[in-house]
Design a protein around this motif. Structure first.
Motif, PDB file in Angstrom:
ATOM      1  N   VAL A   7    -102.566  60.589   8.737  1.00  0.00           N
ATOM      2  CA  VAL A   7    -103.624  60.205   9.667  1.00  0.00           C
ATOM      3  C   VAL A   7    -104.913  60.085   8.865  1.00  0.00           C
ATOM      4  O   VAL A   7    -105.364  61.071   8.262  1.00  0.00           O
ATOM      5  CB  VAL A   7    -103.791  61.233  10.797  1.00  0.00           C
ATOM      6  N   SER A  16    -106.552  64.996  17.319  1.00  0.00           N
ATOM      7  CA  SER A  16    -105.680  64.978  18.499  1.00  0.00           C
ATOM      8  C   SER A  16    -104.350  64.322  18.175  1.00  0.00           C
ATOM      9  O   SER A  16    -103.284  64.769  18.625  1.00  0.00           O
ATOM     10  CB  SER A  16    -106.360  64.217  19.652  1.00  0.00           C
ATOM     11  N   THR A  17    -104.404  63.270  17.365  1.00  0.00           N
ATOM     12  CA  THR A  17    -103.170  62.602  16.935  1.00  0.00           C
ATOM     13  C   THR A  17    -102.308  63.549  16.110  1.00  0.00           C
ATOM     14  O   THR A  17    -101.089  63.654  16.315  1.00  0.00           O
ATOM     15  CB  THR A  17    -103.514  61.335  16.133  1.00  0.00           C
ATOM     16  N   VAL A 249    -101.622  56.227  10.336  1.00  0.00           N
ATOM     17  CA  VAL A 249    -102.474  56.046  11.511  1.00  0.00           C
ATOM     18  C   VAL A 249    -103.909  55.847  11.049  1.00  0.00           C
ATOM     19  O   VAL A 249    -104.455  56.687  10.329  1.00  0.00           O
ATOM     20  CB  VAL A 249    -102.397  57.261  12.458  1.00  0.00           C
ATOM     21  N   ALA A 251    -107.354  56.206  12.134  1.00  0.00           N
ATOM     22  CA  ALA A 251    -108.195  56.836  13.152  1.00  0.00           C
ATOM     23  C   ALA A 251    -109.553  57.158  12.538  1.00  0.00           C
ATOM     24  O   ALA A 251    -110.121  58.228  12.772  1.00  0.00           O
ATOM     25  CB  ALA A 251    -107.527  58.107  13.680  1.00  0.00           C
ATOM     26  N   ILE A 364    -105.305  50.849  20.408  1.00  0.00           N
ATOM     27  CA  ILE A 364    -104.241  51.849  20.283  1.00  0.00           C
ATOM     28  C   ILE A 364    -102.923  51.095  20.177  1.00  0.00           C
ATOM     29  O   ILE A 364    -102.525  50.392  21.110  1.00  0.00           O
ATOM     30  CB  ILE A 364    -104.181  52.803  21.495  1.00  0.00           C
ATOM     31  N   ALA A 376    -105.829  53.627  16.012  1.00  0.00           N
ATOM     32  CA  ALA A 376    -106.331  54.533  17.046  1.00  0.00           C
ATOM     33  C   ALA A 376    -107.848  54.630  16.880  1.00  0.00           C
ATOM     34  O   ALA A 376    -108.366  55.565  16.271  1.00  0.00           O
ATOM     35  CB  ALA A 376    -105.679  55.905  16.917  1.00  0.00           C
ATOM     36  N   THR A 390    -105.168  59.487  23.495  1.00  0.00           N
ATOM     37  CA  THR A 390    -104.865  58.619  22.355  1.00  0.00           C
ATOM     38  C   THR A 390    -103.875  59.288  21.417  1.00  0.00           C
ATOM     39  O   THR A 390    -102.912  58.662  20.957  1.00  0.00           O
ATOM     40  CB  THR A 390    -106.163  58.264  21.603  1.00  0.00           C
ATOM     41  N   GLY A 391    -104.102  60.566  21.121  1.00  0.00           N
ATOM     42  CA  GLY A 391    -103.194  61.294  20.238  1.00  0.00           C
ATOM     43  C   GLY A 391    -101.781  61.337  20.778  1.00  0.00           C
ATOM     44  O   GLY A 391    -100.813  61.156  20.029  1.00  0.00           O
ATOM     45  N   VAL A 394    -100.156  57.783  20.519  1.00  0.00           N
ATOM     46  CA  VAL A 394     -99.789  57.471  19.138  1.00  0.00           C
ATOM     47  C   VAL A 394     -98.543  58.250  18.731  1.00  0.00           C
ATOM     48  O   VAL A 394     -97.621  57.705  18.099  1.00  0.00           O
ATOM     49  CB  VAL A 394    -100.959  57.768  18.177  1.00  0.00           C
ATOM     50  N   SER A 395     -98.488  59.518  19.104  1.00  0.00           N
ATOM     51  CA  SER A 395     -97.324  60.332  18.768  1.00  0.00           C
ATOM     52  C   SER A 395     -96.062  59.786  19.432  1.00  0.00           C
ATOM     53  O   SER A 395     -94.984  59.755  18.813  1.00  0.00           O
ATOM     54  CB  SER A 395     -97.568  61.784  19.200  1.00  0.00           C
TER      55      SER A 395
END
Length: 416
Positions: A7, A16-17, A249, A251, A364, A376, A390-391, A394-395
């Motif tokens: 990330v 959060s992701t 990711v 972010a 996203i 993200a 958002t996290g 994405v997960s």
């Protein structure tokens, strides 16, 4: 299947992701070019806002930007500059600012905000981050003029139609919820659906939780280049080394477009600078509020009151314009009689860069160009509010799980 995921970005979206990826059993590394103690995730108003259903790209905003262009203390300031990316973004913003597009965006914005509010509640109730500040008082949209009252009334009626809890308070009703300060206002709309927090506290605890649970966090490590092979990002090169991963990711907030350009992906994105003043002396302010005519936010946080706001498009920089800080202080004093903001607090004002997409919706999802790259970013003023949602999305995407929401409106490849 467990994956190795990198990330890029350690703000609320990135952490959060990492949180939800770790929950799904992935091996996660977070790279951030800063010391992770400043920026938009630390200077925001701390709102969780299902009430904010109208995107920034709405009818009349470009006209306001042109009107304010040569006033650097205005709430919505676009610094004149010859920059092709900015001019393209401004054109897309104008194209997005129609009633039809705003109408389509509103339920999308509300749904992802409601998901995020639910996730904040779940994280709070889990106790994993300790008993962090999550207040359920709602949010006041406070007005001084009939013009702003009538404008917000339209939004409030639309919000009610969509199932959100909102009440109109006259001055007497306003005094009941804000009894300890003398207000210079006619009334307010009370969005009971909203929440507020103390961002610095949550960021510190979230980073600590991740580090204790196997997430590797590399501070002060900047991505300088990326390599791609056969439609996949194959190597991440930083100022300290290089990495490979199954999935990457992006972010990185306002810096995401710089990263994407290295891979030949044009992501329309501009940095919208916001400011905050923290006042540690007691203000007796009890309720979080948007001061409508002043276009700013007031939030009672743990240990201080935060005054935040403004949207400044002047490129990627951390220059603090004193006139904008003074405008925040003046704006607050017009609503709260006798409010004193110490000079020292104004001198300690900070700013953060919010990544703003042209249509007010975040990016996203994946891009057609690279199979293992997820975006993200682009959350504008709702980054704090939308971090957990958002996290989680994405997960779910990385894990191949069923998505909690339809993310097609947030597609990074969408046309404007």
């Amino acid at each position: 299947m467990s994956k190795n995921v990198i990330v890029i970005g350690g703000g609320i979206i990135g952490l959060s992701t990492a949180y939800f990826l770790q929950k799904n059993g992935h091996q996660v590394t977070v790279l951030d070019k800063s010391n992770m103690d400043s920026g938009a995730s630390y200077v925001n108003a701390g709102y969780i806002t299902p009430s904010h259903i109208v995107p920034l790209a709405s009818p009349g905003m470009i006209s306001k930007g042109i009107k304010y262009m040569f006033n650097s203390s205005s709430p919505f300031y676009m610094k004149p500059r010859l920059d092709l990316d900015f001019m393209k973004w401004a054109w897309y913003f104008k194209k997005s600012s129609t009633k039809e597009k705003v109408e389509r965006a509103m339920p999308v914005i509300m749904d992802i905000n409601l998901l995020s509010r639910e996730l904040y509640e779940e994280i709070h109730n889990s106790g994993e981050l300790g008993d962090f500040h999550l207040d359920r008082k709602g949010l006041l949209m406070m007005y001084q003029t009939n013009k702003e009252r009538d404008h917000e009334n339209e939004v409030a009626e639309r919000a009610k139609d969509m199932g959100l809890q909102v009440n109109h308070l006259d001055l007497d009703g306003l005094r009941l919820v804000e009894p300890d300060v003398e207000l210079n206002a006619k009334g307010a709309f009370h969005y009971e659906c909203d929440r507020h927090t103390t961002p610095d506290q949550i960021m510190e605890r979230l980073a600590g939780y991740l580090a204790k649970n196997g997430v590797k966090i590399h501070k002060n490590e900047q991505v300088v280049d990326l390599k791609a092979t056969s439609g996949k990002v194959s190597e991440i090169i930083t100022n300290k080394g290089s990495y490979t991963a199954d999935d990457i990711v992006f972010a990185a907030g306002s810096w995401t477009t710089t990263l994407s350009k290295k891979l030949g992906v044009h992501l329309p994105l501009q940095a919208g600078k916001g400011y905050r003043i923290n006042v540690s002396t007691p203000t007796k302010i009890n309720m979080p509020a948007i001061l409508m005519e002043a276009k700013m936010a007031v939030t009672p946080m743990q240990g201080f009151t935060r005054f935040a706001g403004t949207m400044e498009f002047s490129g990627i920089n951390n220059i603090i314009r004193k006139e904008r800080v003074e405008a925040l202080a003046r704006g607050a004093s017009k609503y709260y009689k006798g409010l004193h903001i110490p000079e020292e607090d104004k001198q300690n004002a900070q700013c953060g860069l919010r990544p703003v997409s042209p249509d007010g919706l975040p990016y996203i999802g994946t891009t057609d160009k690279y199979k293992n790259l997820v975006f993200a970013t682009g959350h504008a003023m709702m980054g704090w509010s939308l971090g957990p949602a958002t996290g989680k999305l994405v997960s779910e995407l990385v894990s191949g799980n069923k998505l909690s929401l339809d993310i097609s409106p947030f597609a990074p490849d969408r046309k404007f």
